[in-house]
Design a protein around this motif. Structure first.
Motif, PDB file in Angstrom:
ATOM      1  N   GLU A  74       0.849  -1.178   0.000  1.00 28.84           N
ATOM      2  CA  GLU A  74       0.000   0.000   0.000  1.00 28.84           C
ATOM      3  C   GLU A  74       0.891   1.236   0.000  1.00 28.84           C
ATOM      4  O   GLU A  74       1.996   1.221   0.552  1.00 28.84           O
ATOM      5  N   PRO A  75       0.455   2.343  -0.604  1.00 34.77           N
ATOM      6  CA  PRO A  75       1.292   3.547  -0.640  1.00 34.77           C
ATOM      7  C   PRO A  75       1.777   4.003   0.734  1.00 34.77           C
ATOM      8  O   PRO A  75       2.916   4.436   0.889  1.00 34.77           O
ATOM      9  N   LYS A  76       0.924   3.870   1.760  1.00 37.13           N
ATOM     10  CA  LYS A  76       1.345   4.299   3.095  1.00 37.13           C
ATOM     11  C   LYS A  76       2.474   3.411   3.629  1.00 37.13           C
ATOM     12  O   LYS A  76       3.347   3.881   4.369  1.00 37.13           O
ATOM     13  N   ARG A  77       2.455   2.133   3.243  1.00 34.59           N
ATOM     14  CA  ARG A  77       3.541   1.257   3.661  1.00 34.59           C
ATOM     15  C   ARG A  77       4.830   1.617   2.950  1.00 34.59           C
ATOM     16  O   ARG A  77       5.919   1.563   3.530  1.00 34.59           O
ATOM     17  N   LEU A  78       4.715   1.994   1.677  1.00 34.66           N
ATOM     18  CA  LEU A  78       5.889   2.425   0.925  1.00 34.66           C
ATOM     19  C   LEU A  78       6.486   3.676   1.545  1.00 34.66           C
ATOM     20  O   LEU A  78       7.706   3.822   1.649  1.00 34.66           O
ATOM     21  N   TRP A  79       5.614   4.587   1.970  1.00 37.26           N
ATOM     22  CA  TRP A  79       6.088   5.809   2.633  1.00 37.26           C
ATOM     23  C   TRP A  79       6.781   5.466   3.951  1.00 37.26           C
ATOM     24  O   TRP A  79       7.789   6.078   4.315  1.00 37.26           O
ATOM     25  N   ALA A  80       6.252   4.477   4.648  1.00 33.89           N
ATOM     26  CA  ALA A  80       6.862   4.072   5.916  1.00 33.89           C
ATOM     27  C   ALA A  80       8.252   3.477   5.704  1.00 33.89           C
ATOM     28  O   ALA A  80       9.072   3.469   6.627  1.00 33.89           O
ATOM     29  N   MET A  81       8.531   2.997   4.487  1.00 30.08           N
ATOM     30  CA  MET A  81       9.837   2.399   4.186  1.00 30.08           C
ATOM     31  C   MET A  81      10.858   3.416   3.698  1.00 30.08           C
ATOM     32  O   MET A  81      11.974   3.044   3.325  1.00 30.08           O
ATOM     33  N   ARG A  82      10.496   4.690   3.693  1.00 24.71           N
ATOM     34  CA  ARG A  82      11.341   5.702   3.040  1.00 24.71           C
ATOM     35  C   ARG A  82      12.763   5.755   3.609  1.00 24.71           C
ATOM     36  O   ARG A  82      13.725   5.970   2.857  1.00 24.71           O
ATOM     37  N   MET A  83      12.918   5.530   4.919  1.00 22.99           N
ATOM     38  CA  MET A  83      14.255   5.593   5.499  1.00 22.99           C
ATOM     39  C   MET A  83      15.123   4.428   5.012  1.00 22.99           C
ATOM     40  O   MET A  83      16.316   4.611   4.728  1.00 22.99           O
ATOM     41  N   ARG A  84      14.508   3.254   4.912  1.00 21.11           N
ATOM     42  CA  ARG A  84      15.268   2.118   4.389  1.00 21.11           C
ATOM     43  C   ARG A  84      15.586   2.302   2.912  1.00 21.11           C
ATOM     44  O   ARG A  84      16.664   1.944   2.451  1.00 21.11           O
ATOM     45  N   LEU A  85      14.630   2.844   2.161  1.00 18.02           N
ATOM     46  CA  LEU A  85      14.861   3.051   0.731  1.00 18.02           C
ATOM     47  C   LEU A  85      16.002   4.036   0.507  1.00 18.02           C
ATOM     48  O   LEU A  85      16.902   3.792  -0.311  1.00 18.02           O
ATOM     49  N   LEU A  86      15.976   5.149   1.240  1.00 15.51           N
ATOM     50  CA  LEU A  86      16.991   6.180   1.045  1.00 15.51           C
ATOM     51  C   LEU A  86      18.307   5.812   1.730  1.00 15.51           C
ATOM     52  O   LEU A  86      19.381   6.009   1.157  1.00 15.51           O
TER      53      LEU A  86
END
Length: 616
Positions: A74-86
């Protein structure tokens, strides 16, 4: 037509034979496909098969895989992963590219070629890693989720890499025929300047987002009117292929475009329909892709440069492991999660084939050097299943007796201990707390516990299968132990340990299936709950009601079935032999066959009597 059928037959035979053998030997399906490709490579050469073109077609399996991954996010889960992604993802791409670049420059390569090599080798194999993590049930672990974040960042990073690499072109190399071929295809951005290209690209991305959120439901409602199952499959393929085509026309990665579409559709009512329709094609194409990787290894060139290629491959993988271990430590990955993260991503990836061809076409890397680097990419992918075997058989057992972070201090005088804080144990805990009954919930997924902590839910970190931790949690004074962990073997082992050492504790265990019930019964557990049994009884009751049977009568009929089924299980429990499949146990089969018809007759008569009594 005959050539096509022969080629399809060869690949299917290779996959069907090699993968079961590899799986039985514990090597995994990916290594099975790779070995199958190597074995049939001489035959493919004899048939003059264009492996590169076939590989480009099979890469569509990666596109489908990322679409399915997007459906789970879900988009909100993707946003929650932003620190790991970056942090994790961006750090891995940047540090690996710089480290490889420095190494290449130390071997005398110009900085432009060295940087291009660094960008190519910074990527890992999304196809192999996600497939293997999913097969082994490790994707939801901290190490698996961190690996997923890095892979996602890498797939996104391919786009700026494709834009940046041509700037590194060496005039002396010129532009190859691949570039001319690439520009001869359809494109929506040819002959556009920079800002026009940007507008068209943004428009294509917006079309995917808007179309995915607003057009999918009407399309599927229209298709549903035909009542033809194959049309749903065709529509699912149409969506994926259409999005991939649109992304290609604007010069973007088809994999990224379909991933974005999957995220947009994650909340769609048709998500599961799309997933079930796409998944078989994804599996077949990924298998074909892995076989083409094995078949594409140039053994003649490898033989000429054997030690150089092996040295470069092992050096690259060691370098990536070092970078990943450092990042894992910084982002607080510990124990098995840290090693799973580092070893799983140590290879080069399938996008390396694309980028190396792209660098040659744009005059960035010489063709002879690119051929050797292609061997490094292929060989590193071939060695990756071996790293997962190393993790399974050497690293994971070393950490099995020790916690990956220090276990929390357990509360004293716990009357109810719940092992596992997932979808089963967590719900049992909520039920108990709603009745103001205190529980001690233990789980070893630190990320899951951190998420629960943000909502004010206090659980305790630790491996509930460890005797010392159970003792610290007060198992000797506890009245009830609820076993709600996932692993079948650990459930049985824990039930047996508590039954043997703490016989006064009432053990309630979660069973995965009917055979697991017998395993737990043999281990001494007498309060066993089958995972899907109760909901199945409720579905049966609802089916009776849908047939017009009143609820009280339907409930009595379901109760009769439940009682009969439980007695039947007890009647065969004494002939069940743990470790032997029921169908291979002659005594078990004989007992079931002897009692099956009498029990069915008795149950049928009870059902008829219940309905007859209701009609009077």
């Amino acid at each position: 037509m005959t050539d096509f059928l022969l080629l399809a037959f060869v690949f299917l035979v290779a996959g069907v034979v090699a993968v079961p053998i590899a799986s039985r030997l514990g090597l995994g399906s990916v290594l099975g496909y790779l070995i199958a490709g190597i074995v049939i490579s001489p035959l493919l050469a004899l048939l003059k098969v264009d492996i590169v073109s076939l590989q480009h077609f099979a890469e569509f399996g990666v596109v489908m895989m990322l679409f399915l991954v997007g459906l789970e996010l879900e988009p909100k889960r993707l946003w929650a992963m932003r620190m790991r992604l970056l942090g994790l993802g961006g750090g891995q791409v940047g540090l690996t590219a710089l480290a490889v670049m420095a190494t290449a420059m130390a071997f005398g390569q110009p900085w432009t070629i060295s940087l291009a090599i660094g960008l190519v080798f910074a990527l890992s194999s999304t196809a192999i890693v996600l497939q293997t993590l999913t097969e082994k049930g490790l994707l939801k672990s901290d190490g698996g989720q961190s690996s997923f974040a890095v892979l996602l960042t890498q797939d996104i990073a391919v786009i700026p890499m494709l834009a940046f690499i041509p700037l590194l072109a060496l005039p002396a190399l010129g532009h190859g025929t691949t570039a001319e071929h690439a520009t001869s295809g359809l494109s929506l951005v040819d002959n556009l300047n920079g800002w026009q290209t940007a507008l068209v690209t943004l428009g294509a991305v917006a079309a995917v987002i808007v179309g995915g959120s607003s057009l999918t439901a009407p399309i599927f409602r229209f298709i549903a009117a035909a009542h033809l199952r194959e049309l749903f499959t065709a529509a699912a393929l149409l969506i994926v292929i259409g999005i991939a085509l649109l992304m290609s026309l604007v010069g973007l990665s088809p994999a990224l475009g379909t991933f974005l579409a999957g995220v947009v559709l994650a909340n769609s009512a048709y998500r599961h329909e799309l997933e079930s329709d796409i998944d078989p094609f994804k599996g077949l194409l990924l298998g074909l892709f892995f076989m083409t990787v094995g078949a594409s290894i140039n053994f003649a060139l490898l033989a000429e440069n054997l030690w150089l290629i092996i040295g470069l491959t092992l050096g690259l993988m060691a370098l990536k492991v070092l970078v990943l271990l450092i990042l894992g430590y910084i982002f607080k990955l510990r124990g098995t999660d840290k090693w799973l993260f580092a070893l799983g991503l140590a290879q080069a990836g399938e996008f390396g084939f694309v980028l190396l061809s792209f660098t040659v076409a744009n005059g960035v890397i010489p063709a002879d050097l690119a051929d050797r680097l292609l061997l490094v990419v292929a060989l590193s992918m071939l060695l990756t299943p071996g790293l997962f075997i190393l993790y399974d058989r050497v690293i994971a057992p070393r950490y099995s007796g020790a916690p990956e972070r220090e276990a929390d201090t357990m509360p004293e005088n716990a009357r109810i201990i719940i092992a596992g804080a997932g979808r089963v144990g967590g719900l049992v805990d909520r039920i108990m707390r709603s009745a103001d009954i205190a529980t001690t919930v233990i789980d070893f997924n630190s990320h899951h516990l951190d998420v629960l902590q943000t909502f004010g839910v206090k659980h305790y970190y630790g491996d509930a299968t460890r005797p010392d931790l159970l003792h610290a949690a007060g198992i000797g004074e506890a009245a009830i132990l609820v076993i709600a962990i996932d692993e079948r073997e650990k459930i049985t082992q824990l039930a047996q340990y508590v039954h043997t050492n703490y016989p006064s504790v009432h053990v309630i265990a979660r069973a995965r299936d009917r055979d697991h019930v017998y395993d737990l019964w043999a281990a001494g557990c007498r309060d066993i709950i089958r995972e899907t049994y109760d909901c199945t009884l409720r579905m049966g009751r609802s089916t009776f009601e849908a047939l017009g049977i009143e609820r009280p009568i339907a409930e009595r009929m379901i109760t009769a079935f439940n009682e009969t089924d439980r007695r039947a299980m007890l009647a065969v429990a004494d002939v069940y032999k743990p470790g032997i499949p029921p169908h291979e146990n002659a005594e078990y089969v004989t007992r079931v066959r002897e009692m099956l018809e009498p029990w069915q007759t008795e149950l049928r008569e009870r059902m008829e009597k219940i309905r007859a009594d209701a009609d009077q």
